[in-house]
Scaffold this motif. Structure first.
Motif, PDB file in Angstrom:
ATOM      1  N   THR A  12      49.629  41.548  47.070  1.00 40.86           N
ATOM      2  CA  THR A  12      49.017  41.179  45.792  1.00 40.86           C
ATOM      3  C   THR A  12      47.521  41.047  45.995  1.00 40.86           C
ATOM      4  OG1 THR A  12      49.268  38.809  46.207  1.00 40.86           O
ATOM      5  CG2 THR A  12      51.055  39.896  45.002  1.00 40.86           C
ATOM      6  N   ALA A  13      46.786  41.199  44.911  1.00 41.01           N
ATOM      7  CA  ALA A  13      45.333  41.034  44.951  1.00 41.01           C
ATOM      8  C   ALA A  13      44.898  40.354  43.664  1.00 41.01           C
ATOM      9  CB  ALA A  13      44.633  42.380  45.101  1.00 41.01           C
ATOM     10  N   ALA A  14      44.149  39.284  43.794  1.00 43.21           N
ATOM     11  CA  ALA A  14      43.666  38.552  42.631  1.00 43.21           C
ATOM     12  C   ALA A  14      42.149  38.640  42.563  1.00 43.21           C
ATOM     13  CB  ALA A  14      44.101  37.094  42.707  1.00 43.21           C
ATOM     14  N   ALA A  15      41.657  38.854  41.360  1.00 44.98           N
ATOM     15  CA  ALA A  15      40.212  38.821  41.160  1.00 44.98           C
ATOM     16  C   ALA A  15      39.803  37.368  40.995  1.00 44.98           C
ATOM     17  CB  ALA A  15      39.832  39.619  39.915  1.00 44.98           C
ATOM     18  N   GLY A  16      38.562  37.073  41.308  1.00 43.95           N
ATOM     19  CA  GLY A  16      38.053  35.721  41.088  1.00 43.95           C
ATOM     20  C   GLY A  16      38.152  35.356  39.616  1.00 43.95           C
ATOM     21  N   ALA A  17      38.307  34.084  39.326  1.00 46.40           N
ATOM     22  CA  ALA A  17      38.448  33.630  37.947  1.00 46.40           C
ATOM     23  C   ALA A  17      37.196  33.966  37.150  1.00 46.40           C
ATOM     24  CB  ALA A  17      38.708  32.128  37.919  1.00 46.40           C
ATOM     25  N   VAL A  18      37.409  34.371  35.904  1.00 39.48           N
ATOM     26  CA  VAL A  18      36.322  34.696  34.987  1.00 39.48           C
ATOM     27  C   VAL A  18      36.243  33.566  33.969  1.00 39.48           C
ATOM     28  CG1 VAL A  18      35.498  36.333  33.259  1.00 39.48           C
ATOM     29  CG2 VAL A  18      36.645  37.169  35.327  1.00 39.48           C
ATOM     30  N   GLN A  19      35.075  32.987  33.820  1.00 41.27           N
ATOM     31  CA  GLN A  19      34.875  31.837  32.937  1.00 41.27           C
ATOM     32  C   GLN A  19      34.440  32.296  31.554  1.00 41.27           C
ATOM     33  OE1 GLN A  19      31.789  29.214  34.273  1.00 41.27           O
ATOM     34  NE2 GLN A  19      32.081  27.773  32.622  1.00 41.27           N
ATOM     35  N   ILE A  20      35.037  31.690  30.518  1.00 40.11           N
ATOM     36  CA  ILE A  20      34.630  31.967  29.136  1.00 40.11           C
ATOM     37  C   ILE A  20      33.455  31.046  28.817  1.00 40.11           C
ATOM     38  CG2 ILE A  20      35.324  32.027  26.720  1.00 40.11           C
ATOM     39  CD1 ILE A  20      36.902  33.956  28.501  1.00 40.11           C
TER      40      ILE A  20
END
Length: 159
Positions: free
Chosen positions: A137-145
């Motif tokens: 699996t690969a997760a991108a860093g969290a994107v903030q609204i």
């Protein structure tokens, strides 16, 4: 890398054995932005690297559930095909076989929709299967609204 003689008693002109350690394939994922507002277009890129010394990866499939705060726009692949199923929000990349030393790039773009709240963060993970078995699996860093910025137009005041 390990270098050793074929035999400790070998003659000086004897051949040497060279054993190279080969790394496993890698998958990574990045987001084009770390802070977005409603209406922004965000791109996720998934990179798969199969080392040159490895064996071929067969029947590679990558699935990615598009978060509810995003509206899918399009996908691009360096190898294989992609299919987005809107009701389930699942994007499937049918990569096929990956030969040793051949990097593969998968990407998709999505627009931040009106359901995104300023307190939200968007998380997104891709799952890679090889021959029907989950491999990584690969997760991108969290994107903030973030809130939309309104232009300063002045104010009404006493003249």
């Amino acid at each position: 890398l390990r270098i050793s003689r074929a035999s400790p008693i070998a003659k000086p002109w004897a051949s040497w054995i060279i054993i190279c350690a080969c790394g496993d394939m890698t998958i990574s994922k990045t987001a084009s932005l770390t802070r977005v507002k409603v209406g922004d277009v965000l791109q996720y890129t998934i990179s798969i690297n199969n080392p040159a010394c490895a064996t071929s990866l067969t029947n590679v499939i990558v699935t990615d559930t598009v978060p509810s705060q995003l509206d899918f726009l399009r996908a691009n692949v360096s190898q294989g095909t992609s299919n987005y199923d809107a009701p389930s929000r699942v994007l499937t990349f049918n990569v096929g076989n990956i030969a040793p030393g051949v990097p593969v790039s998968l990407a998709f773009q999505a627009t931040v929709n009106n359901s995104a709240q300023v307190t939200d963060t968007i998380s997104n993970t891709a799952v890679m299967s090889v021959n029907g078995a989950q491999r990584a699996t690969a997760a991108a860093g969290a994107v903030q609204i973030i809130p939309a910025v309104f232009p300063v137009t002045g104010f009404l005041g006493d003249d």
